[in-house]
Design a protein around this motif. Structure first.
Motif, PDB file in Angstrom:
ATOM      1  N   VAL A 137       0.843  -1.204   0.000  1.00  0.00           N
ATOM      2  CA  VAL A 137       0.000   0.000   0.000  1.00  0.00           C
ATOM      3  C   VAL A 137       0.878   1.254   0.000  1.00  0.00           C
ATOM      4  CG1 VAL A 137      -1.764   1.294   1.267  1.00  0.00           C
ATOM      5  CG2 VAL A 137      -1.855  -1.215   1.188  1.00  0.00           C
ATOM      6  N   PHE A 138       0.541   2.193  -0.891  1.00  0.00           N
ATOM      7  CA  PHE A 138       1.317   3.419  -1.048  1.00  0.00           C
ATOM      8  C   PHE A 138       0.391   4.633  -1.096  1.00  0.00           C
ATOM      9  CE2 PHE A 138       3.494  -0.085  -2.927  1.00  0.00           C
ATOM     10  CZ  PHE A 138       4.819   0.082  -2.572  1.00  0.00           C
ATOM     11  N   TRP A 139       0.823   5.728  -0.495  1.00  0.00           N
ATOM     12  CA  TRP A 139       0.127   7.015  -0.569  1.00  0.00           C
ATOM     13  C   TRP A 139       1.057   7.984  -1.277  1.00  0.00           C
ATOM     14  CZ3 TRP A 139      -4.625   8.761   1.449  1.00  0.00           C
ATOM     15  CH2 TRP A 139      -4.840  10.140   1.364  1.00  0.00           C
ATOM     16  N   ILE A 140       0.569   8.624  -2.338  1.00  0.00           N
ATOM     17  CA  ILE A 140       1.371   9.585  -3.082  1.00  0.00           C
ATOM     18  C   ILE A 140       0.555  10.856  -3.279  1.00  0.00           C
ATOM     19  CG2 ILE A 140       2.603  10.053  -5.238  1.00  0.00           C
ATOM     20  CD1 ILE A 140       2.874   7.011  -5.618  1.00  0.00           C
ATOM     21  N   ASP A 141       1.137  11.979  -2.893  1.00  0.00           N
ATOM     22  CA  ASP A 141       0.513  13.273  -3.146  1.00  0.00           C
ATOM     23  C   ASP A 141       0.795  13.678  -4.583  1.00  0.00           C
ATOM     24  OD1 ASP A 141      -0.408  13.596  -0.506  1.00  0.00           O
ATOM     25  OD2 ASP A 141       1.537  14.381   0.116  1.00  0.00           O
ATOM     26  N   LYS A 142      -0.201  14.288  -5.230  1.00  0.00           N
ATOM     27  CA  LYS A 142      -0.021  14.760  -6.604  1.00  0.00           C
ATOM     28  C   LYS A 142      -0.481  16.214  -6.687  1.00  0.00           C
ATOM     29  CE  LYS A 142      -4.406  13.128  -8.582  1.00  0.00           C
ATOM     30  NZ  LYS A 142      -4.883  14.409  -9.061  1.00  0.00           N
TER      31      LYS A 142
END
Length: 182
Positions: free
Chosen positions: A98-103
């Motif tokens: 699981v990964f969280w990436i801000d864009k």
């Protein structure tokens, strides 16, 4: 074939009734489907990427400032995952898949390390869910196509505040990007 699920912008500001740029009911109606997709990917230890719009208050230099009201402002509840997805994320966020990436732009690929993370894991197929079908989901799918990923779009996993744009984007995914629209 290694797959990854990309969850685009499923936040309070885009989905809740009082969200700053909400899809409202159409966005809320896909919650159960997205929740189940995440659960399935997690149960199979497949990769899940949460890509979340990231804006600063009064950012005069961001191009969206001229187009949309302020939304998904850092430090606000508007950036929190909507409803049951917030609780689900809290339960799985420490899993290795699981990964969280801000864009900061429409596409989940623009200015992020998403492509690198996918390639390092030998992912060749992305399934995209979230909002808005004709904006951030569309631009993410176009970049996925240009980067040679196979694309899956679930009709029950995307929504927009623009019904005509939503319908057009679903057709575009299939007819111009070769996506599987199911």
């Amino acid at each position: 074939m290694k797959k990854a699920l990309i969850v685009v912008d499923y936040s309070n500001d885009f989905v809740a009734n009082d969200g700053k740029l909400t899809c409202g009911q159409p966005g809320q109606q896909i919650e159960h489907h997205i929740y189940n997709k995440i659960e399935s990917y997690d149960n199979h230890n497949d990769y899940i990427f949460y890509l979340m719009d990231y804006h600063h208050e009064n950012d005069a230099f961001h191009p969206e400032t001229k187009l949309f009201p302020p939304h998904n402002i850092v430090g606000t509840t508007g950036r929190v995952l909507y409803n049951k997805l917030a609780i689900q994320y809290d339960n799985i966020k420490n899993n290795d898949n699981v990964f969280w990436i801000d864009k900061t732009r429409y596409s989940a690929f623009f200015g992020t390390n998403l492509d690198s993370l996918l390639r390092e894991r030998d992912v060749n197929t992305v399934e995209i869910v979230g909002v808005c079908t004709d904006i951030c989901v569309l631009h993410t799918a176009v970049d996925a196509y240009n980067l040679n990923y196979n694309i899956i779009i679930s009709k029950n996993g995307v929504a927009s505040f623009n019904p005509e744009g939503h319908k057009w984007a679903l057709s575009h995914f299939e007819n111009s990007l070769g996506a599987i629209v199911e």
